[in-house]
Design a protein around this motif. Sequence first.
Motif, PDB file in Angstrom:
ATOM      1  N   GLY A  46       0.798  -1.215   0.000  1.00  0.00           N
ATOM      2  CA  GLY A  46       0.000   0.000   0.000  1.00  0.00           C
ATOM      3  C   GLY A  46       0.834   1.269   0.000  1.00  0.00           C
ATOM      4  O   GLY A  46       0.312   2.346  -0.265  1.00  0.00           O
ATOM      5  N   ASP A  47       2.136   1.180   0.306  1.00  0.00           N
ATOM      6  CA  ASP A  47       2.995   2.362   0.235  1.00  0.00           C
ATOM      7  C   ASP A  47       3.146   2.781  -1.219  1.00  0.00           C
ATOM      8  O   ASP A  47       3.142   1.965  -2.127  1.00  0.00           O
ATOM      9  CB  ASP A  47       4.377   2.064   0.810  1.00  0.00           C
ATOM     10  N   LYS A  48       3.280   4.083  -1.420  1.00  0.00           N
ATOM     11  CA  LYS A  48       3.413   4.601  -2.783  1.00  0.00           C
ATOM     12  C   LYS A  48       4.859   5.008  -3.034  1.00  0.00           C
ATOM     13  O   LYS A  48       5.523   5.566  -2.171  1.00  0.00           O
ATOM     14  CB  LYS A  48       2.487   5.790  -2.989  1.00  0.00           C
ATOM     15  N   THR A  53       1.790   1.849  -6.484  1.00  0.00           N
ATOM     16  CA  THR A  53       1.518   1.307  -5.166  1.00  0.00           C
ATOM     17  C   THR A  53       2.240  -0.016  -5.000  1.00  0.00           C
ATOM     18  O   THR A  53       2.189  -0.872  -5.875  1.00  0.00           O
ATOM     19  CB  THR A  53      -0.003   1.086  -4.984  1.00  0.00           C
TER      20      THR A  53
END
Length: 75
Positions: free
Chosen positions: A50-52, A63
């Motif tokens: 979920g980190d970009k 993502t």
Amino acid sequence: MNKFLIAAMGLVFLLGSSATMASGNKESALPPMAAQDILNQMACEGKKAGDKIKDRVDGEMVTCPAKIKQPNFGK
């Protein structure tokens, strides 16, 4: 005569190995990956899902885990 035989064997080895390297390793079980996908996977290592991250090639936000695109290498 002995030098000629050694030179001929060396030439066969050299040509055979370079043709194998240029063949693209068609026997590999791994799917072909674009360099952009490899860079995105490397940037996502150590990050949570979920980190970009910013794509290093075209600048768009990706993502993690980075989605691998299936390139069309002339098929």
